[in-house]
Scaffold this active site. Structure first.
Site, PDB file in Angstrom:
ATOM      1  N   ARG A 118       0.907  -1.058  -0.037  1.00 23.53           N
ATOM      2  CA  ARG A 118       0.088  -0.097   0.041  1.00 23.53           C
ATOM      3  C   ARG A 118       0.991   1.428   0.136  1.00 23.53           C
ATOM      4  O   ARG A 118       1.723   1.454   0.738  1.00 23.53           O
ATOM      5  CB  ARG A 118      -0.949   0.026   1.222  1.00 23.53           C
ATOM      6  CG  ARG A 118      -1.705   1.181   1.315  1.00 23.53           C
ATOM      7  CD  ARG A 118      -2.650   1.399   2.694  1.00 23.53           C
ATOM      8  NE  ARG A 118      -3.116   2.818   2.638  1.00 23.53           N
ATOM      9  CZ  ARG A 118      -3.132   3.428   3.599  1.00 23.53           C
ATOM     10  NH1 ARG A 118      -2.886   3.275   4.678  1.00 23.53           N
ATOM     11  NH2 ARG A 118      -3.791   4.718   3.514  1.00 23.53           N
TER      12      ARG A 118
ATOM     13  N   HIS B 172      -3.171  11.059   0.686  1.00 23.03           N
ATOM     14  CA  HIS B 172      -2.709  10.792   2.022  1.00 23.03           C
ATOM     15  C   HIS B 172      -2.045  12.228   2.534  1.00 23.03           C
ATOM     16  O   HIS B 172      -0.693  12.207   2.562  1.00 23.03           O
ATOM     17  CB  HIS B 172      -1.693   9.726   2.139  1.00 23.03           C
ATOM     18  CG  HIS B 172      -1.302   9.034   3.314  1.00 23.03           C
ATOM     19  ND1 HIS B 172      -1.659   7.871   3.616  1.00 23.03           N
ATOM     20  CD2 HIS B 172      -1.211   9.766   4.524  1.00 23.03           C
ATOM     21  CE1 HIS B 172      -1.216   7.680   4.971  1.00 23.03           C
ATOM     22  NE2 HIS B 172      -1.232   8.629   5.446  1.00 23.03           N
TER      23      HIS B 172
ATOM     24  N   GLU C 283      -7.903   8.747   6.037  1.00 26.75           N
ATOM     25  CA  GLU C 283      -8.163   9.452   7.320  1.00 26.75           C
ATOM     26  C   GLU C 283      -8.837  10.757   7.312  1.00 26.75           C
ATOM     27  O   GLU C 283      -8.062  11.806   7.769  1.00 26.75           O
ATOM     28  CB  GLU C 283      -6.830   9.150   8.289  1.00 26.75           C
ATOM     29  CG  GLU C 283      -6.366   7.821   8.673  1.00 26.75           C
ATOM     30  CD  GLU C 283      -5.390   7.653   9.316  1.00 26.75           C
ATOM     31  OE1 GLU C 283      -4.817   8.821   9.750  1.00 26.75           O
ATOM     32  OE2 GLU C 283      -4.979   6.836   9.917  1.00 26.75           O
TER      33      GLU C 283
ATOM     34  N   ASN D  56      -8.170   1.893   9.529  1.00 24.91           N
ATOM     35  CA  ASN D  56      -6.692   2.142  10.022  1.00 24.91           C
ATOM     36  C   ASN D  56      -6.964   2.247  11.538  1.00 24.91           C
ATOM     37  O   ASN D  56      -7.864   3.113  12.221  1.00 24.91           O
ATOM     38  CB  ASN D  56      -6.320   3.641   9.762  1.00 24.91           C
ATOM     39  CG  ASN D  56      -5.627   3.488   8.236  1.00 24.91           C
ATOM     40  OD1 ASN D  56      -5.880   2.574   7.643  1.00 24.91           O
ATOM     41  ND2 ASN D  56      -5.077   4.657   7.853  1.00 24.91           N
TER      42      ASN D  56
ATOM     43  N   TYR E  69      -5.000   1.678  15.671  1.00 24.57           N
ATOM     44  CA  TYR E  69      -3.859   1.522  16.508  1.00 24.57           C
ATOM     45  C   TYR E  69      -4.165   1.063  17.712  1.00 24.57           C
ATOM     46  O   TYR E  69      -3.460   0.263  18.414  1.00 24.57           O
ATOM     47  CB  TYR E  69      -3.124   2.863  16.387  1.00 24.57           C
ATOM     48  CG  TYR E  69      -2.489   3.177  15.041  1.00 24.57           C
ATOM     49  CD1 TYR E  69      -1.084   2.732  14.691  1.00 24.57           C
ATOM     50  CD2 TYR E  69      -3.177   3.782  14.135  1.00 24.57           C
ATOM     51  CE1 TYR E  69      -0.596   2.744  13.565  1.00 24.57           C
ATOM     52  CE2 TYR E  69      -2.594   3.812  12.672  1.00 24.57           C
ATOM     53  CZ  TYR E  69      -1.270   3.518  12.681  1.00 24.57           C
ATOM     54  OH  TYR E  69      -0.628   3.598  11.423  1.00 24.57           O
TER      55      TYR E  69
ATOM     56  N   GLU F 186      -4.111   0.146   7.960  1.00 24.44           N
ATOM     57  CA  GLU F 186      -2.747   0.447   8.681  1.00 24.44           C
ATOM     58  C   GLU F 186      -3.022  -0.101  10.076  1.00 24.44           C
ATOM     59  O   GLU F 186      -4.261   0.147  10.629  1.00 24.44           O
ATOM     60  CB  GLU F 186      -2.775   1.799   8.911  1.00 24.44           C
ATOM     61  CG  GLU F 186      -2.323   2.716   8.005  1.00 24.44           C
ATOM     62  CD  GLU F 186      -2.065   4.206   8.179  1.00 24.44           C
ATOM     63  OE1 GLU F 186      -1.930   4.470   9.272  1.00 24.44           O
ATOM     64  OE2 GLU F 186      -2.218   4.831   7.004  1.00 24.44           O
TER      65      GLU F 186
HETATM   66  C1  PNW Z   1      -1.896   7.799  10.732  1.00 24.30           C
HETATM   67  N1  PNW Z   1      -3.689  10.416  16.361  1.00 24.30           N
HETATM   68  O1  PNW Z   1      -2.128   8.926  11.458  1.00 24.30           O
HETATM   69  C2  PNW Z   1      -1.558   7.877   9.259  1.00 24.30           C
HETATM   70  O2  PNW Z   1      -2.386   7.570   8.223  1.00 24.30           O
HETATM   71  C3  PNW Z   1      -0.115   7.600   9.010  1.00 24.30           C
HETATM   72  O3  PNW Z   1       0.511   8.647   8.217  1.00 24.30           O
HETATM   73  C4  PNW Z   1       0.857   7.639  10.270  1.00 24.30           C
HETATM   74  O4  PNW Z   1       2.229   7.707  10.197  1.00 24.30           O
HETATM   75  C5  PNW Z   1       0.264   6.743  11.367  1.00 24.30           C
HETATM   76  O5  PNW Z   1      -1.197   6.821  11.489  1.00 24.30           O
HETATM   77  C6  PNW Z   1       1.100   6.481  12.853  1.00 24.30           C
HETATM   78  O6  PNW Z   1       0.682   7.808  13.417  1.00 24.30           O
HETATM   79  C7  PNW Z   1      -2.439   9.095  12.490  1.00 24.30           C
HETATM   80  O7  PNW Z   1      -3.177  11.509  16.912  1.00 24.30           O
HETATM   81  C8  PNW Z   1      -1.744  10.031  13.173  1.00 24.30           C
HETATM   82  O8  PNW Z   1      -4.401   9.394  16.928  1.00 24.30           O
HETATM   83  C9  PNW Z   1      -2.324  10.694  14.430  1.00 24.30           C
HETATM   84  C10 PNW Z   1      -3.293   9.911  15.106  1.00 24.30           C
HETATM   85  C11 PNW Z   1      -3.586   8.749  14.503  1.00 24.30           C
HETATM   86  C12 PNW Z   1      -3.321   8.357  13.318  1.00 24.30           C
END
Ligand code: PNW
Length: 484
Positions: free
Chosen positions: A76, A122, A169, A308, A310, A374
């Site tokens: 990707r 992006h 996002e 995406n 985390y 992601e």
């Molecule tokens: C994503 N937060 O961004 C992006 O799609 C990527 O480009 C980035 O590198 C990756 O997550 C890791 O951070 C985020 O503040 C940026 O919660 C900030 C946040 C979440 C996702």
């Protein structure tokens, strides 16, 4: 018997143009809002920019060799709009050199049997469009220019690309770019941070524009390209799981409000046809309204759910941060224990149960196939460790192992229609406002030499998917690229 993933399960690794490419003025590329923003004083950690990043514009062939070594099925990446149309607009010149670079990348991936999974946007908007008419603040203009750019991509790459993402996002684009002002273009009502902007209105206007631009491009693809190119197209939303901090009704409601603002803001219009009622309640007239025509355009405008994610937040009522639904987030449970292992960034802890719960939530609510586009972890203090220690990234392995087992159960036990998984990221890279100290890569990048070193987590993933994906059955000659 151990659970397996279907033979056509798409796993790969993910990156984004501004975070890896560097070479901002090479081969006719125009400036984007991230070039401008990162060069302003005080906007990024240590004042660093994506001018060099992982130098992947120059090191393309080497990067592809590494992807081959990892045996990924897919890669990707995102296209930089300002490489293709340096000024961005529908009457601006097209840059053949930029097109050639991505065209070569796609050819080389296909030669290596790697499926390109392509993001159109992006975050690196051509600066000229921001200057000309306010970029994402101007719905009609930006939608027309985005459609023009996407058309060019479909015309020039669509014969070889089966997976398209319009946006990465939109919550981050809107809230971080126009609300908090911590990402480009850095607009905010906070006058200590920004000379211009209105955090009460602009994020919601921008979000609306992004939805219209997204849906317009999907319409274009379906009407003019899909029948010959046979691809799928969708949107990728960020969104972490929100679970009630305790069993109370208030905390349950807080979790739903958090999900409504982080995910429902975009997903409800796309998959259900309207904004979440809670957002109307929260924002009143500040949230734009869809015309009937817009509702028709947006509803159903994604072939899948690009996910995406985390982490997981425990939620309680309280706080006046409307960007997270006036809800408080914590990683500390009522009994005082932490949810999981802490990452380098404050906002991230490991919690596989939350990942599985989110897969279930999205599947049950939106009933659409999911690709995790992601998912990843930044090991605490990896930036200051000696190389050998950084390569033994056990916290990242713990994260991926937990989430891989969770996705296996989500598919096999919960019946979630999950079709792919893309760890973030292929390489350590420019982590936006956090500069280079936060490392999300499964490959270590030594920025002094640009040498790449696979971390243990890369090999963990390689082996895990090798073990868990069913071999292709001999009877069906269908390639994975014809999925959906
Ligand atoms: C994503 N937060 O961004 C992006 O799609 C990527 O480009 C980035 O590198 C990756 O997550 C890791 O951070 C985020 O503040 C940026 O919660 C900030 C946040 C979440 C996702």
């Amino acid at each position: 018997m151990t659970q397996k993933l279907p033979a056509d399960f798409l796993w790969g690794m993910a990156t984004a143009s501004y975070q890896i490419e560097g070479s901002p003025a090479v081969d006719g590329r125009g400036p984007s809002i991230w070039d401008t923003f990162s060069h302003l004083p005080g906007k990024t950690l240590d004042g660093l920019t994506g001018d060099v990043a992982t130098d992947s514009y120059r090191l393309r062939k080497q990067d592809i060799e590494l992807l081959k070594a990892y045996n990924v099925k897919s890669y990707r990446f995102s296209i930089s709009w300002s490489r293709i149309i340096p000024l961005g607009g529908r009457n601006d010149p097209v840059n053949e050199k930029g097109i050639e670079w991505y065209s070569d990348l796609i050819d080389e991936l296909l030669e290596a049997d790697i499926v390109p999974f392509v993001t159109l946007y992006h975050w690196d908007l051509p600066q000229a469009l921001h200057d000309r008419y306010g970029g994402w603040l101007n719905k009609a203009e930006i939608a027309a220019d985005f459609v023009n750019y996407a058309r060019l991509c479909f015309e020039r790459f669509g014969d070889r690309v089966r997976y398209w993402l319009t946006f990465n996002e939109p919550w981050c684009i809107s809230i971080l770019g126009y609300g908090r002002g911590v990402f480009a273009p850095g607009r905010s009502s906070d006058r200590a941070r920004s000379a211009e902007g209105d955090s009460r209105t602009e994020p919601w206007i921008v979000g609306h524009s992004v939805l219209i631009a997204h849906a317009s491009v999907v319409k274009l693809y379906r009407e003019e390209f899909k029948s010959q190119q046979h691809g799928v197209i969708g949107i990728t939303l960020n969104g972490d799981m929100a679970l009630p901090w305790d069993d109370s009704e208030e905390c349950r409601q807080a979790a739903q409000h958090a999900l409504d603002v982080a995910i429902g803001w975009f997903a409800d219009p796309v998959y259900l046809g309207h904004y979440p009622p809670f957002m109307r309640e929260l924002l009143g007239d500040r949230l734009p309204t869809f015309t009937d025509e817009e509702t028709k355009l947006v509803h159903g405008s994604s072939d899948f759910y690009g996910m995406n994610t985390y982490t997981t937040n425990l939620t309680k009522p309280g706080g006046d941060d409307e960007f997270q639904g006036n809800v408080e987030y914590t990683f500390i449970r009522p009994d005082g224990t932490e949810l999981g292992t802490q990452a380098h960034c404050r906002w991230l802890q490991t919690y596989p149960e939350g990942f599985r719960a989110l897969l279930n939530y999205l599947w049950n609510r939106y009933k659409t196939p999911i690709y995790v586009t992601e998912n990843g972890f930044a090991v605490k203090d990896e930036n200051t460790m000696p190389l050998e220690q950084a390569l033994k990234d056990t916290d990242r392995i713990e994260y991926f192992q937990g989430n891989c087992e969770a996705l296996l159960k989500a598919i096999n036990e919960d019946g979630v229609d999950l079709r792919g998984y893309f760890p973030w990221s292929f390489l350590d890279n420019f982590e936006w406002a956090d500069g280079y100290q936060t490392r999300f890569g499964v490959t270590y990048v030594d920025y002094a030499t640009q040498k790449r070193y696979p971390k243990d987590s890369a090999w963990f993933l390689v082996n895990w998917f090798k073990e868990h994906i069913e071999p292709p059955s001999k009877s069906s000659g269908e390639p994975a690229t014809s999925a959906l």
